[in-house]
Enzyme design. Structure first.
Site, short mmCIF file in Angstrom:
data_model
loop_
_atom_site.label_atom_id
_atom_site.label_comp_id
_atom_site.label_asym_id
_atom_site.label_seq_id
_atom_site.Cartn_x
_atom_site.Cartn_y
_atom_site.Cartn_z
N LEU A 119 0.82 -1.21 0.00
CA LEU A 119 0.00 0.00 0.00
C LEU A 119 0.86 1.26 0.00
O LEU A 119 0.46 2.29 -0.55
CB LEU A 119 -0.94 -0.01 1.21
CG LEU A 119 -2.09 -1.02 1.17
CD1 LEU A 119 -2.93 -0.94 2.43
CD2 LEU A 119 -2.97 -0.76 -0.06
N CYS A 120 2.05 1.20 0.63
CA CYS A 120 2.90 2.39 0.64
C CYS A 120 3.35 2.76 -0.76
O CYS A 120 3.47 3.95 -1.11
CB CYS A 120 4.11 2.16 1.55
SG CYS A 120 5.12 0.73 1.10
N THR A 121 3.60 1.74 -1.60
CA THR A 121 3.98 2.00 -2.99
C THR A 121 2.83 2.63 -3.75
O THR A 121 3.01 3.59 -4.51
CB THR A 121 4.40 0.70 -3.68
OG1 THR A 121 5.53 0.14 -3.00
CG2 THR A 121 4.77 0.95 -5.14
#
Length: 449
Positions: free
Chosen positions: A210-212
């Protein structure tokens, strides 16, 4: 010369299989014209899916002598379908796939009768599926396969020795393709592995951190998944995303375009959006044709017994040269779907409402919003509202009474279960045993209540 020009029988090739004995025939094979005619007049086959593989299946089954076919599909034709789904034309865009596919095959193959069903597979009553001799699957969804597998296995009954009753077996032939790869398999519930027995064959869906997605998207797929997994819940709150609703998919596509433009990433298209969200790998027409031919042949062998069936999983790889392999997988004796069923012991006083609540807490089920069916009788239906209201009075009644006061029997429950951290439709068979019910009298029940 006259003999050479004589018209050949339309069933010439079929007759070579059905009108004479052989070394590989099944134990119940009785060659003759009666077999061919019975197969034509009485056998009913359901084709699930009218996409690339489904179109091929309909055509192949119709040309194999089957005359009573049904096809079910919930999708409409899109322009991107036309390169491989050969029954469709440009003027068909926007029309239901099932209806157009049925019409085109009937135009080309005289005498065949195909009934189309433009609906979700979950919207059909269970008895709808019980009317068919064989179910042929041409799907691109694991969840849809699991549902049909559960339906077919739900008809299976076992005797006192846990041996499948032959008359309750609903065979399935399943095909699937991914690019140059494909598989064809025969599923005979209670005899060969069902879909759930070998669910490990399907690799888990690729997931992005999700951070990407939120901070450093690097390709079009990241932008699409950002719109799907992050933006949709943020904007729509508790409203669930349905990939089969065109408006929902269009919204994700539009948001992905905005995200891609913000980071200067090219390549976001509507078809790619569908592929990423639904985990669809582009299909190839030749692979569909090869796998469909294998599925149609296995269907013919199951119905007629003209040869031994596939044992039981064929894989095809045409990426580099051509490679095929048949693997005989072993059935899971403890399978919750095709096995005798999960054993549940109950008191005769347990109400239907309490039983439904227990399903949600059972560690092997975790089934919420359950509907309950006993034989051909629906004891409770969660939807549509009119059926829920009709069956609501049953909730306060003892399940023992609703099941005809038998000591033990099978019920089928359908609802939403948590599998692999995702909520999915689930149909499960339960063996219900009422403690102390053997020889219970009306007085005993009244006292126990």
């Amino acid at each position: 010369m006259a003999d050479l020009e004589a018209p050949q029988s339309k069933t010439r090739d079929l007759d070579k299989l059905l009108l004479r004995a052989g070394n590989l025939v099944g134990p119940d094979f009785y060659p003759g014209t009666e077999l061919r005619d019975d197969m034509r007049d009485y056998v009913r086959i359901l084709v699930v899916g009218a996409g690339g593989l489904g179109c091929e299946l309909l055509k192949d089954l119709a040309l194999s002598g089957f005359r009573n076919l049904d096809v079910i599909d919930m999708d409409r034709i899109e322009v991107t379908n036309l390169n491989r789904q050969f029954l469709f034309r440009l003027e068909d865009v926007g029309k239901p796939k099932a209806e157009v596919a049925a019409k085109r095959v009937m135009e080309r193959v005289s005498g065949v009768e195909i009934v189309p069903h433009f609906s979700r597979i979950e919207d059909k009553e269970l008895e709808f599926y019980n009317d068919f001799n064989i179910i042929a699957l041409g799907l691109d969804s694991i969840e849809a396969r699991r549902y049909i597998n559960g339906v077919a296995c739900g008809f299976l009954e076992y005797d006192e020795d846990d041996t499948p009753r032959r008359e309750t077996i609903k065979p399935m032939v399943d095909g699937g393709t991914e690019g140059f790869k494909g598989h064809a398999r025969v599923i005979v519930p209670g005899v060969t592995p069902c879909f759930e027995c070998t669910i490990w064959l399907f690799p888990p869906q690729v997931k992005f951190p999700l951070c990407t997605l939120a901070e450093t998207p690097r390709n079009a797929a990241h932008c699409i998944e950002y719109a799907h997994l992050i933006k949709w819940p943020e904007v729509h709150g508790g409203k669930s995303f349905d990939p089969d609703v065109p408006e929902h998919m269009k919204w994700v596509y539009d948001e992905a375009i905005k995200r891609a433009e913000l980071f200067g990433i090219p390549g976001v298209t509507y078809s790619l959006t569908q592929g990423v969200v639904k985990n669809i790998i582009p299909a190839i027409a030749s692979t569909n044709a090869i796998i469909s031919a294998a599925c149609a042949l296995e269907t013919l062998k199951i119905v007629s017994g003209c040869s031994k069936t596939l044992a039981n999983y064929l894989t095809y790889n045409g990426g580099e040269g051509l490679h095929t392999k048949v693997t005989e997988f072993v059935r899971d004796q403890d399978c919750l779907v095709c096995g005798p069923g999960i054993l549940i012991e109950l008191d005769t006083s347990i109400t239907l409402q309490k039983f439904i609540d227990m399903l949600e807490e059972h560690p092997k089920l975790l089934l919420s919003k359950a509907s309950v069916k006993h034989g051909k009788d629906s004891l409770y239906m969660q939807a549509p509202p009119v059926l829920e209201e009709m069956h609501r009075p049953n909730l306060s009644k003892p399940l023992y009474d609703l099941m005809g006061r038998v000591q033990k029997d099978t019920v089928h429950v359908f609802g939403t279960a948590l599998k692999n951290e995702e909520k999915q439709s689930s149909l499960t068979k339960l063996r219900v045993v009422f403690k102390g019910a053997d020889g219970v009298t009306d007085m005993d029940t009244a006292i126990g209540a």
